[in-house]
Design an enzyme around this catalytic site. Structure first.
Site, PDB file in Angstrom:
ATOM      1  N   GLY A 114      -6.599 -23.159 -39.293  1.00 37.72           N
ATOM      2  CA  GLY A 114      -6.271 -24.327 -40.117  1.00 37.72           C
ATOM      3  C   GLY A 114      -5.833 -25.534 -39.299  1.00 37.72           C
ATOM      4  O   GLY A 114      -5.993 -26.674 -39.729  1.00 37.72           O
ATOM      5  N   GLU A 117      -8.952 -27.079 -38.203  1.00 37.04           N
ATOM      6  CA  GLU A 117      -9.562 -27.697 -39.393  1.00 37.04           C
ATOM      7  C   GLU A 117      -8.844 -28.995 -39.774  1.00 37.04           C
ATOM      8  O   GLU A 117      -9.475 -29.986 -40.146  1.00 37.04           O
ATOM      9  CB  GLU A 117      -9.532 -26.695 -40.553  1.00 37.04           C
ATOM     10  CG  GLU A 117     -10.451 -25.502 -40.295  1.00 37.04           C
ATOM     11  CD  GLU A 117     -10.368 -24.448 -41.372  1.00 37.04           C
ATOM     12  OE1 GLU A 117      -9.285 -23.806 -41.496  1.00 37.04           O
ATOM     13  OE2 GLU A 117     -11.350 -24.247 -42.104  1.00 37.04           O
TER      14      GLU A 117
HETATM   15  N1  COA Z   1       0.848 -17.436 -38.806  1.00 38.37           N
HETATM   16  C1  COA Z   1       2.082 -16.876 -38.775  1.00 38.37           C
HETATM   17  N2  COA Z   1       2.813 -16.754 -37.669  1.00 38.37           N
HETATM   18  C2  COA Z   1       2.289 -17.214 -36.528  1.00 38.37           C
HETATM   19  C3  COA Z   1       1.018 -17.790 -36.465  1.00 38.37           C
HETATM   20  C4  COA Z   1       0.284 -17.896 -37.669  1.00 38.37           C
HETATM   21  N3  COA Z   1      -0.932 -18.464 -37.709  1.00 38.37           N
HETATM   22  N4  COA Z   1       0.760 -18.134 -35.186  1.00 38.37           N
HETATM   23  C5  COA Z   1       1.842 -17.788 -34.466  1.00 38.37           C
HETATM   24  N5  COA Z   1       2.769 -17.230 -35.271  1.00 38.37           N
HETATM   25  C6  COA Z   1       4.090 -16.716 -34.898  1.00 38.37           C
HETATM   26  C7  COA Z   1       3.983 -15.403 -34.141  1.00 38.37           C
HETATM   27  O1  COA Z   1       3.847 -14.317 -35.049  1.00 38.37           O
HETATM   28  C8  COA Z   1       5.295 -15.392 -33.410  1.00 38.37           C
HETATM   29  O2  COA Z   1       6.320 -14.991 -34.306  1.00 38.37           O
HETATM   30  P1  COA Z   1       7.501 -14.008 -33.773  1.00 38.37           P
HETATM   31  O3  COA Z   1       8.235 -14.832 -32.752  1.00 38.37           O
HETATM   32  O4  COA Z   1       8.308 -13.755 -35.014  1.00 38.37           O
HETATM   33  O5  COA Z   1       6.833 -12.811 -33.188  1.00 38.37           O
HETATM   34  C9  COA Z   1       5.527 -16.855 -33.071  1.00 38.37           C
HETATM   35  O6  COA Z   1       4.690 -17.603 -33.970  1.00 38.37           O
HETATM   36  C10 COA Z   1       5.159 -17.217 -31.665  1.00 38.37           C
HETATM   37  O7  COA Z   1       3.826 -16.777 -31.432  1.00 38.37           O
HETATM   38  P2  COA Z   1       3.395 -15.803 -30.232  1.00 38.37           P
HETATM   39  O8  COA Z   1       2.163 -15.059 -30.657  1.00 38.37           O
HETATM   40  O9  COA Z   1       4.545 -14.977 -29.783  1.00 38.37           O
HETATM   41  O10 COA Z   1       3.063 -16.873 -29.100  1.00 38.37           O
HETATM   42  P3  COA Z   1       2.002 -16.722 -27.931  1.00 38.37           P
HETATM   43  O11 COA Z   1       2.216 -17.886 -27.023  1.00 38.37           O
HETATM   44  O12 COA Z   1       2.058 -15.371 -27.327  1.00 38.37           O
HETATM   45  O13 COA Z   1       0.562 -16.883 -28.631  1.00 38.37           O
HETATM   46  C11 COA Z   1      -1.009 -17.892 -30.152  1.00 38.37           C
HETATM   47  C12 COA Z   1       0.229 -18.097 -29.259  1.00 38.37           C
HETATM   48  C13 COA Z   1      -1.215 -19.184 -30.904  1.00 38.37           C
HETATM   49  C14 COA Z   1      -2.226 -17.630 -29.244  1.00 38.37           C
HETATM   50  C15 COA Z   1      -0.810 -16.693 -31.102  1.00 38.37           C
HETATM   51  O14 COA Z   1       0.425 -16.883 -31.763  1.00 38.37           O
HETATM   52  C16 COA Z   1      -1.859 -16.549 -32.143  1.00 38.37           C
HETATM   53  O15 COA Z   1      -2.937 -16.026 -31.846  1.00 38.37           O
HETATM   54  N6  COA Z   1      -1.596 -16.971 -33.395  1.00 38.37           N
HETATM   55  C17 COA Z   1      -2.484 -16.798 -34.513  1.00 38.37           C
HETATM   56  C18 COA Z   1      -3.587 -17.809 -34.458  1.00 38.37           C
HETATM   57  C19 COA Z   1      -4.560 -17.590 -35.597  1.00 38.37           C
HETATM   58  O16 COA Z   1      -5.194 -16.558 -35.714  1.00 38.37           O
HETATM   59  N7  COA Z   1      -4.683 -18.608 -36.456  1.00 38.37           N
HETATM   60  C20 COA Z   1      -5.618 -18.591 -37.557  1.00 38.37           C
HETATM   61  C21 COA Z   1      -4.978 -18.130 -38.796  1.00 38.37           C
HETATM   62  S1  COA Z   1      -6.190 -18.134 -40.102  1.00 38.37           S
END
Ligand code: COA
Length: 263
Positions: A114, A117
């Site tokens: 999103g 997007e």
């Molecule tokens: N929805 C909900 N929570 C999210 C999120 C999302 N789209 N993206 C990140 N978070 C949360 C993580 O769960 C984490 O929460 P926690 O601290 O309670 O564990 C926090 O944000 C930090 O993220 P983290 O994954 O620990 O950071 P990172 O630097 O290791 O990785 C990303 C960063 C962006 C690569 C990874 O968070 C990620 O892949 N996020 C999802 C992206 C995604 O699939 N978006 C499309 C959704 S349709």
């Protein structure tokens, strides 16, 4: 003009530029339903606000623009609520794309799902050299639902869109610039300044002309070429009746800076 009752976004208006910051640092600015509504509400308000000449959309903190839709909420969707969520997101992002004043995405970090997007719905995208952009929805067993499959293909062509949407892989800001997904990449420390500079430049141009240009490009790209040209000629003719046109031409001929009134 009031930008009130906002929990997940911050609004600041300075020198005619409204900066909308998505601010949910604990989840890397992932957008839940409330955040999507708040984004929509800010744009509705900014539409009526004569003090707003341009909008910059960005993410709070150092790490993320928007890391996608909030997966905690998405995980609970049914076919019915999933479709409703997708349609509502599409509606609000389309209102950004059709916004009659320039909207610039300042991509300061992860722009995923999103977030990508949202950035694609903005008119111009400037990315920090630290940004990473992607549509990872297929890694979650879904597809982009806020217009991403459509805007990605229109922005970068079908071949790259297939690759980005079907792998779900992230690309660097430099790669995004190469394929035309972002306009420019700048050092992260100058992102805000570069976006403000660009917003000020566009805001200084004839506002009615900029509005017509946004309409011509938006509507025209979804029409047959000749229909698009018809729209262009019609808007061109209409602009010839504006005070801004008279002012712009007079200022040039009198060798002075134009003072547009947006009339
Ligand atoms: N929805 C909900 N929570 C999210 C999120 C999302 N789209 N993206 C990140 N978070 C949360 C993580 O769960 C984490 O929460 P926690 O601290 O309670 O564990 C926090 O944000 C930090 O993220 P983290 O994954 O620990 O950071 P990172 O630097 O290791 O990785 C990303 C960063 C962006 C690569 C990874 O968070 C990620 O892949 N996020 C999802 C992206 C995604 O699939 N978006 C499309 C959704 S349709």
């Amino acid at each position: 003009m009031a930008y009130e009752n906002l929990e997940n976004v911050k609004v600041e208006v300075a020198e005619g530029i409204l900066t909308l910051t998505i601010d949910r640092p604990k989840v890397l600015n992932a957008v839940n339903a409330q955040t999507v509504e708040e984004i929509g509400a800010v744009f509705s308000e900014a539409l009526k606000d004569p003090g707003v000449k341009a909008v910059i959309v960005t993410g709070g903190g150092e790490k993320a623009f928007v890391a996608g839709a909030d997966i905690n909420e998405l995980a609970k969707k049914t076919p019915i609520t999933g479709k409703e969520t997708s349609e509502r997101g599409q509606q609000i992002l389309s209102s950004i794309e059709r916004f009659p004043k320039p909207v610039i995405a300042a991509i300061n970090g992860f722009a995923l799902g999103g977030g990508c997007e949202l950035a694609m719905a903005c008119h111009i995208r400037i990315a920090s050299d630290k940004a990473q952009i992607g549509l990872p929805e297929v890694t979650l067993g879904i597809i982009p639902g806020y217009g991403g499959t459509q805007r990605m293909a229109r922005l970068v062509g079908k071949a790259k869109a297939f690759e980005m949407v079907c792998t779900g892989d992230r690309i660097s800001a430099t790669e995004a610039e190469k394929i035309g997904l972002v306009n420019h990449v700048v050092p992260s420390e100058s992102l805000t300044m570069e976006c403000r500079k660009l917003a000020s430049t566009i805001a200084s141009r004839g506002p009615v002309a900029v509005r017509a240009a946004i309409e011509a490009i938006n509507s025209g790209t979804d029409m047959a070429f000749d229909e698009g040209q018809f729209l262009e000629a019609t808007l061109f003719g209409l602009l010839c009746a504006t005070d801004d046109m008279k002012e712009g031409m007079s200022a040039f001929l009198e060798k002075r800076k134009a003072e547009f009134k947006g009339q």
